[in-house]
Design an enzyme around this catalytic site. Structure first.
Site, PDB file in Angstrom:
ATOM      1  N   GLY A   1      -6.272  12.159  -3.967  1.00  0.00           N
ATOM      2  CA  GLY A   1      -5.182  13.057  -4.337  1.00  0.00           C
ATOM      3  C   GLY A   1      -4.292  13.242  -3.132  1.00  0.00           C
ATOM      4  O   GLY A   1      -3.984  12.282  -2.429  1.00  0.00           O
TER       5      GLY A   1
ATOM      6  N   HIS B   1      -4.630   2.081  -0.067  1.00  0.00           N
ATOM      7  CA  HIS B   1      -3.552   1.560  -0.916  1.00  0.00           C
ATOM      8  C   HIS B   1      -2.588   0.680  -0.086  1.00  0.00           C
ATOM      9  O   HIS B   1      -1.385   0.646  -0.384  1.00  0.00           O
ATOM     10  CB  HIS B   1      -2.728   2.683  -1.560  1.00  0.00           C
ATOM     11  CG  HIS B   1      -3.523   3.704  -2.311  1.00  0.00           C
ATOM     12  ND1 HIS B   1      -3.824   3.577  -3.642  1.00  0.00           N
ATOM     13  CD2 HIS B   1      -4.057   4.891  -1.915  1.00  0.00           C
ATOM     14  CE1 HIS B   1      -4.517   4.645  -4.041  1.00  0.00           C
ATOM     15  NE2 HIS B   1      -4.674   5.445  -3.010  1.00  0.00           N
TER      16      HIS B   1
ATOM     17  N   GLU C   1      -5.782  -2.240  -2.258  1.00  0.00           N
ATOM     18  CA  GLU C   1      -6.380  -1.732  -3.489  1.00  0.00           C
ATOM     19  C   GLU C   1      -7.408  -2.718  -4.036  1.00  0.00           C
ATOM     20  O   GLU C   1      -7.271  -3.924  -3.905  1.00  0.00           O
ATOM     21  CB  GLU C   1      -5.297  -1.437  -4.523  1.00  0.00           C
ATOM     22  CG  GLU C   1      -4.411  -0.266  -4.116  1.00  0.00           C
ATOM     23  CD  GLU C   1      -3.578   0.275  -5.261  1.00  0.00           C
ATOM     24  OE1 GLU C   1      -3.355  -0.452  -6.240  1.00  0.00           O
ATOM     25  OE2 GLU C   1      -3.148   1.445  -5.172  1.00  0.00           O
TER      26      GLU C   1
ATOM     27  N   ALA D   1      -7.711   9.704  -0.528  1.00  0.00           N
ATOM     28  CA  ALA D   1      -7.746  10.832   0.409  1.00  0.00           C
ATOM     29  C   ALA D   1      -9.160  11.108   0.892  1.00  0.00           C
ATOM     30  O   ALA D   1      -9.373  11.522   2.036  1.00  0.00           O
ATOM     31  CB  ALA D   1      -7.169  12.083  -0.250  1.00  0.00           C
TER      32      ALA D   1
END
Length: 233
Positions: free
Chosen positions: A88, A157, A192, A121
């Protein structure tokens, strides 16, 4: 240490946590309950986050207990069989974890051998700082200091692309700025669909894509899955 640090929770077109679930299951073999930290959630509730994660972990026969329900979240962490920190907004996550003393509590558990799983996160906060997150600082934590279980930084990411018509900095340029200001720190650009597993004193890249490595004074290079990562330990 037993760490599973995942770049992203969901690959395009897939269900939530579908691609990392088999590896999570292997990593948490024998674990019946995890303590979950949902504080990276911003646009949905902690209860909804807990429910979402529980729905997936139920496939592994693992119960999820969220720290947001505990009167003493740090005490819940200290008694955890395993710890999971979701993705998040990294700044929101860090602020709440610092307020509740969870950074220190989790580091102590990791040093004692308690398994830790994080994605996005949740991977960022396992590093020395949160400075290589991609997130906007929507709130102000006490500091950028994080758990510090590993000695290097992660950029989850990680993207190579520079979209057509985009005149701003690329992800690589941003990381080059970071290592210019922090010359002693490695940064791992974790693409990813990939994750890092630290177990039995070994660090392994899992996935089908290489990881891009940055450090001041070292030419940027790629590490393939199964490659030597001992220099990060």
């Amino acid at each position: 240490m037993k760490l599973l640090l995942i770049s992203n929770s969901t690959n395009a077109g897939e269900e939530y946590l579908r691609y990392p679930l088999p590896e999570i299951g292997r990593f948490l073999d024998g674990v019946r309950e995890i303590v979950f930290v949902p504080y990276a959630a911003v646009t949905f509730s902690y209860a909804d986050y807990e429910k979402k994660v529980q729905a997936r972990f139920a496939e592994l026969g693992i119960r999820v207990r969220s720290v947001h329900r505990a009167k003493d979240p740090a005490a819940l962490v200290r008694g955890a069989e395993a710890i999971c920190v979701g993705g998040g907004n990294t700044f929101a996550l860090a602020k709440k974890m610092q307020q509740q003393g969870l950074m220190t509590a989790i580091l102590c558990k990791i040093k004692a051998g308690t398994p830790y799983v994080g994605w996005s996160a949740g991977s960022n906060v396992c590093c020395p700082t949160i400075s290589t997150t991609n997130d906007m600082p929507i709130v102000e934590p006490e500091s950028f200091k994080a758990i510090g279980a590993v000695k290097f930084q992660i950029n989850p990411h990680y993207l190579d692309a520079n979209p057509a018509g985009h005149a701003g900095e690329t992800r690589e340029q941003r990381i080059l700025e970071y290592i210019e200001a922090n010359p002693r720190r490695w940064v791992a650009g974790l693409r990813e669909g990939c994750m890092l597993r630290c177990e039995d004193g070994k660090l392994e890249l899992i996935g089908r894509r290489p990881m891009r490595m940055f450090r001041k004074g070292v030419e940027t290079f790629e590490v393939e899955p199964g490659g030597d990562l001992s220099f990060l330990l």
